[in-house]
Write a protein that holds these residues in place. Structure first.
Motif, mmCIF file in Angstrom:
data_model
loop_
_atom_site.group_PDB
_atom_site.id
_atom_site.type_symbol
_atom_site.label_atom_id
_atom_site.label_comp_id
_atom_site.label_asym_id
_atom_site.label_seq_id
_atom_site.Cartn_x
_atom_site.Cartn_y
_atom_site.Cartn_z
ATOM 1 N N ASN A 103 28.770 -21.759 -25.406
ATOM 2 C CA ASN A 103 28.289 -20.400 -25.197
ATOM 3 C C ASN A 103 27.857 -19.815 -26.538
ATOM 4 N N LEU A 104 27.345 -18.588 -26.507
ATOM 5 C CA LEU A 104 26.672 -18.046 -27.682
ATOM 6 C C LEU A 104 27.583 -17.886 -28.885
ATOM 7 N N VAL A 127 16.542 -17.417 -33.593
ATOM 8 C CA VAL A 127 16.927 -16.094 -33.102
ATOM 9 C C VAL A 127 15.999 -15.017 -33.660
ATOM 10 N N ARG A 181 28.267 -21.424 -30.220
ATOM 11 C CA ARG A 181 27.150 -21.778 -31.108
ATOM 12 C C ARG A 181 27.316 -21.100 -32.462
ATOM 13 N N TYR A 202 23.620 -21.372 -20.411
ATOM 14 C CA TYR A 202 22.529 -20.419 -20.277
ATOM 15 C C TYR A 202 21.676 -20.847 -19.083
ATOM 16 N N THR A 239 18.445 -19.393 -27.459
ATOM 17 C CA THR A 239 19.779 -19.743 -26.960
ATOM 18 C C THR A 239 19.891 -21.255 -26.745
ATOM 19 N N THR A 240 19.214 -21.757 -25.736
ATOM 20 C CA THR A 240 19.307 -23.175 -25.393
ATOM 21 C C THR A 240 18.851 -24.061 -26.539
#
Length: 344
Positions: free
Chosen positions: A26-27, A51, A116, A143, A150-151
């Motif tokens: 996850n993030l 990002v 992450r 996600y 993200t991915t």
């Protein structure tokens, strides 16, 4: 002779092998709801070129000179409102998701989780999995809708970690599942359950996805399209159920940041306009989040309620993410079992 002796199999260090690893990703989250911890987290997060797609020569002075000296205090206040005895809600829920499916995947399957950004890191958990004998690893970014910010950044970090490994495991990646039947069915089941439990009948169900700069869509990122497809397919499942009779469905994007144009409509603007136009009762769901976090627990639930009520709304509710609900755990088991086909 010396070289040949060193190559003999009996001289090789003992290693574990033969297991399969699953890494839920996850993030990320700060380690504590304090300005210092948030600053460290934001520095890592906002330094990722996936990002923030601004040239470093322009972005880094702004990040280091302005943002990291102003934003951490405000963000820490938001995190402090949702922090629990178990720590960060996002990390806690993701850990419990890994624990919930850990015993369901097979004897030789080891399930771990990583953030992450922050801790536990992807590098730490991949090292742990390989040391446990996992020579095949499924990386599962949680996600549903694909986005480069993200991915793709999960793929980047896994590649970086693999670049430092002498003995690399075989890898698979969970693809985006925005239109996966199991995902949509899980959402429909869990949201309808929560909808039934509300003490009022919403006039609107607002599906709020995390926002991204408009530029990402123009550059070809599929995120915007994935979100709208999820919203459309979910609405088709829900609108035929009796409890949703007469409910209007809307889609919006939250968490705008900075001066750039972001995907619209914005969630905060939508809440204001709904109330000003006479909507008195609204429920909000966040189908793009696999686990509740500061964006759902503080931004949507607390800030959202204030925005809606100040504009004239009366009753407001934010529905939980799938988290470790029965539907959520079953979804993860289904997705992972599909991707482990042929391995386990």
């Amino acid at each position: 002779m010396t070289w040949q002796k060193q190559r003999l199999p009996n001289d090789h260090l003992p290693v574990a092998s033969g297991s399969i690893g699953v890494l839920l990703v996850n993030l990320g989250t700060p380690q504590a709801p304090t300005p210092g911890a948030v600053k460290a987290y934001l520095k890592q997060f906002l330094s990722d070129p996936r990002v923030i797609e601004i040239p470093k020569l322009i972005w880094q002075p702004l990040l280091l000179g302005v943002i990291l000296n102003t934003r951490p205090k405000k963000s820490a206040e938001a995190y402090s409102k949702v922090w629990t005895e178990r720590g960060s809600p996002l990390a806690d829920i993701t850990a419990r998701q890994a624990e919930a499916i850990g015993g369901e995947m097979g004897e030789n399957v080891v399930v771990e989780y990583a953030m992450r950004y922050g801790s536990p890191s992807i590098e730490d958990r991949m090292t742990k999995l390989t040391e446990a004998g996992c020579d095949r690893i499924l990386i599962a970014p949680l996600y549903p809708q694909y986005c480069a910010a993200t991915t793709a950044t999960v793929f980047d970090e896994v590649a970086r970690v693999m670049g430092n490994m002498r003995w690399q495991p075989a890898l698979r990646f969970l693809p985006p599942y925005h239109d996966n039947t199991a995902y949509l069915d899980a959402l429909a089941s869990d949201l309808s359950r929560q909808f039934d439990a509300l003490t009022f009948k919403p006039e609107v169900l607002l599906l709020s996805f995390h926002g991204m700069p408009q530029r990402t869509l123009e550059l070809g990122d599929p995120y915007h399209c994935h979100c709208h497809k999820t919203a459309r397919l979910l609405r088709e499942r829900l609108e035929v159920l009796p409890q949703f009779d007469g409910v209007r469905f809307e889609t919006s994007f939250q968490s705008r940041f900075g001066p750039a144009q972001w995907l619209e409509p914005a969630t905060d603007d939508t809440l204001t306009k709904e109330a000003e136009n006479g909507t008195k009762r609204i429920a909000v769901a966040a189908p793009g989040f696999s686990a509740d976090c500061v964006e759902t627990l503080e931004e949507l639930a607390l800030e959202g309620a204030e925005i809606f009520e100040e504009a004239g709304g009366k009753e407001y509710a934010v529905l939980d993410c799938l988290n470790v609900s029965d539907a959520g755990v079953q979804l993860l088991e289904t997705l992972i079992a599909q991707e482990l086909s042929g391995w386990a």
